[in-house]
Design a protein around this motif. Structure first.
Motif, short mmCIF file in Angstrom:
data_model
loop_
_atom_site.label_atom_id
_atom_site.label_comp_id
_atom_site.label_asym_id
_atom_site.label_seq_id
_atom_site.Cartn_x
_atom_site.Cartn_y
_atom_site.Cartn_z
N ALA A 12 18.13 73.96 45.66
CA ALA A 12 19.54 74.12 45.28
C ALA A 12 20.27 75.15 46.15
N ILE A 13 19.95 75.20 47.43
CA ILE A 13 20.61 76.12 48.35
C ILE A 13 22.01 75.60 48.72
N GLY A 14 22.13 74.29 48.93
CA GLY A 14 23.43 73.68 49.19
C GLY A 14 23.77 73.45 50.65
N ASN A 15 22.84 73.71 51.56
CA ASN A 15 23.13 73.46 52.98
C ASN A 15 23.48 72.01 53.24
N CYS A 16 22.85 71.09 52.55
CA CYS A 16 23.12 69.67 52.76
C CYS A 16 24.59 69.35 52.47
N ALA A 17 25.08 69.81 51.35
CA ALA A 17 26.47 69.56 50.98
C ALA A 17 27.44 70.31 51.88
N LEU A 18 27.02 71.44 52.41
CA LEU A 18 27.86 72.21 53.32
C LEU A 18 28.02 71.50 54.66
N TYR A 19 26.92 70.99 55.22
CA TYR A 19 26.95 70.40 56.55
C TYR A 19 27.32 68.92 56.55
#
Length: 71
Positions: A12-19
């Motif tokens: 649940a870090i969120g890098n996927c949704a960020l990039y």
């Protein structure tokens, strides 16, 4: 390109949704990855590759299709 995710290992870090926000989101309940498009359009491939490379848990798996005209 086909995209798969193993949300059971997601941190649940969120890098996927960020990039790659057109392809990935985060679940409202626990923040884990949600795959929005398993077959992203070609104009999103760079962002999807970047998201996959930035995932600390390596939960994004990319299946690249190559053919003679791609080389």
């Amino acid at each position: 390109m086909k995209v798969e995710v193993d949300d059971s290992r997601c941190r649940a870090i969120g890098n996927c949704a960020l990039y790659a926000p057109a392809i990935f989101d985060q679940n409202d309940d626990d923040g884990r990855v949600t795959l929005l498009d398993a077959m992203p359009p070609e104009n999103q491939h760079v962002q999807v590759r970047e998201a996959a490379s930035r995932c600390p848990a390596s939960v994004i798996v990319l299946h690249e299709n190559t053919s003679a005209h791609d080389e």
